[in-house]
Motif scaffolding. Structure first.
Motif, PDB file in Angstrom:
ATOM      1  N   PHE A  41     -13.610   3.773  -2.225  1.00 41.58           N
ATOM      2  CA  PHE A  41     -13.064   2.669  -1.698  1.00 41.58           C
ATOM      3  C   PHE A  41     -11.596   2.294  -2.299  1.00 41.58           C
ATOM      4  O   PHE A  41     -10.653   2.443  -2.102  1.00 41.58           O
ATOM      5  N   ALA A  42     -11.589   1.809  -3.615  1.00 39.64           N
ATOM      6  CA  ALA A  42     -10.486   0.640  -4.132  1.00 39.64           C
ATOM      7  C   ALA A  42      -9.977   2.213  -4.812  1.00 39.64           C
ATOM      8  O   ALA A  42      -8.138   2.332  -4.234  1.00 39.64           O
ATOM      9  N   ALA A  43     -10.022   3.279  -5.000  1.00 40.85           N
ATOM     10  CA  ALA A  43      -9.458   4.550  -5.265  1.00 40.85           C
ATOM     11  C   ALA A  43      -8.525   4.948  -3.211  1.00 40.85           C
ATOM     12  O   ALA A  43      -7.420   5.160  -3.732  1.00 40.85           O
ATOM     13  N   VAL A  44      -9.289   5.195  -2.310  1.00 37.58           N
ATOM     14  CA  VAL A  44      -9.032   5.510  -1.529  1.00 37.58           C
ATOM     15  C   VAL A  44      -8.255   4.564  -0.844  1.00 37.58           C
ATOM     16  O   VAL A  44      -6.862   4.484  -0.467  1.00 37.58           O
ATOM     17  N   LYS A  45      -7.569   2.986  -1.225  1.00 37.57           N
ATOM     18  CA  LYS A  45      -7.286   1.987  -0.331  1.00 37.57           C
ATOM     19  C   LYS A  45      -5.681   1.439  -1.827  1.00 37.57           C
ATOM     20  O   LYS A  45      -4.615   2.085  -1.041  1.00 37.57           O
ATOM     21  N   ASN A  46      -5.929   2.280  -2.813  1.00 40.13           N
ATOM     22  CA  ASN A  46      -4.751   2.651  -3.876  1.00 40.13           C
ATOM     23  C   ASN A  46      -3.991   3.971  -2.876  1.00 40.13           C
ATOM     24  O   ASN A  46      -2.388   3.564  -3.390  1.00 40.13           O
ATOM     25  N   ASP A  47      -4.005   4.841  -2.999  1.00 43.06           N
ATOM     26  CA  ASP A  47      -3.438   5.867  -2.178  1.00 43.06           C
ATOM     27  C   ASP A  47      -3.372   5.977  -0.552  1.00 43.06           C
ATOM     28  O   ASP A  47      -2.157   5.778  -0.718  1.00 43.06           O
ATOM     29  N   LEU A  48      -3.754   4.654  -0.342  1.00 45.67           N
ATOM     30  CA  LEU A  48      -3.047   4.369   1.075  1.00 45.67           C
ATOM     31  C   LEU A  48      -1.964   3.409   1.086  1.00 45.67           C
ATOM     32  O   LEU A  48      -0.887   3.667   1.560  1.00 45.67           O
ATOM     33  N   ALA A  49      -2.426   2.792   0.142  1.00 47.86           N
ATOM     34  CA  ALA A  49      -0.817   1.560   0.009  1.00 47.86           C
ATOM     35  C   ALA A  49      -0.104   2.869  -1.179  1.00 47.86           C
ATOM     36  O   ALA A  49       1.510   2.283  -0.145  1.00 47.86           O
ATOM     37  N   GLU A  50      -0.204   3.497  -1.914  1.00 53.31           N
ATOM     38  CA  GLU A  50       1.041   4.229  -2.288  1.00 53.31           C
ATOM     39  C   GLU A  50       1.877   4.876  -0.859  1.00 53.31           C
ATOM     40  O   GLU A  50       2.747   5.721  -0.920  1.00 53.31           O
ATOM     41  N   THR A  51       0.497   5.861  -0.664  1.00 53.51           N
ATOM     42  CA  THR A  51       1.486   6.299   0.775  1.00 53.51           C
ATOM     43  C   THR A  51       2.609   5.522   1.925  1.00 53.51           C
ATOM     44  O   THR A  51       3.255   5.640   2.228  1.00 53.51           O
ATOM     45  N   ARG A  52       1.447   4.252   2.316  1.00 52.74           N
ATOM     46  CA  ARG A  52       2.827   3.202   2.812  1.00 52.74           C
ATOM     47  C   ARG A  52       3.829   2.637   2.338  1.00 52.74           C
ATOM     48  O   ARG A  52       4.982   3.223   2.950  1.00 52.74           O
TER      49      ARG A  52
END
Length: 187
Positions: A41-52
């Motif tokens: 979840f933390a990794a996906v949240k970081n990827d989502l922040a990078e994508t945004r």
């Protein structure tokens, strides 16, 4: 050699151990799965922040590309309209020279109207860029046979396919006339 009380403590109760293990192993497995879920979840949240962040960085470029696409579509439409105009374009200088060459000596053209008249009673608005399909010649002739010769000569020109005498009236200077001629299609 040990007293019996001590010996009992040292023995392992297999049934009790199985019950504890039966509860502990699923709880441990659930805890491990929950920890793995939190890490993912933390990794996906970081990827989502990078994508945004990338999306906000690329938004101006995307806006420019969409503007270019819209501009290209407008330019292609303008080119299509221009091509349509070129297809419908007719050079009338050759016709005017030919009219002067085929007119009898005692016949004068007083008016020439080139227009696009829709066939039949078409109620829709005419296309301003449509190819002209009708020529109206007005003039005065010294004699009626001169008008007939002019109509015959018009039919010999490559521009027209249907030539009609609309009216002929005797006036003081000769015979006033109107002739319509349908322009041939290029197709």
């Amino acid at each position: 050699m040990l007293p019996q009380q001590l010996q009992r403590e040292g023995t392992i109760d297999v049934r009790r151990l199985a019950v504890i293990t039966g509860f502990a192993l699923p709880a441990a497995a659930a805890l491990v799965c929950y920890i793995i879920f939190l890490i993912n979840f933390a990794a996906v949240k970081n990827d989502l922040a990078e994508t945004r962040a990338q999306l906000s960085y690329l938004a101006p470029a995307v806006s420019r590309v969409e503007g270019m696409i819209k501009e290209r579509a407008e330019l292609e439409a303008a080119v299509g309209e221009f091509d349509g105009i070129l297809v419908n374009h007719i050079t009338w200088s050759g016709l005017l020279n030919d009219l002067g060459n085929i007119a009898p000596v005692d016949l004068w053209l007083t008016g020439l109207e080139i227009s696009n008249k829709p066939p039949g009673n078409d109620a829709k608005e005419p296309d301003p860029y449509a190819r002209p399909n009708l020529v109206l010649c007005r003039g005065i002739a010294g004699t009626l046979p001169s008008i007939g010769i002019f109509i015959r000569n018009l039919s010999g020109l490559p521009y027209f396919e249907e030539i009609k005498l609309v009216r002929a009236n005797a006036v003081s200077g000769g015979i006033e006339f109107e002739i319509t001629a349908r322009v041939k299609d290029r197709g």
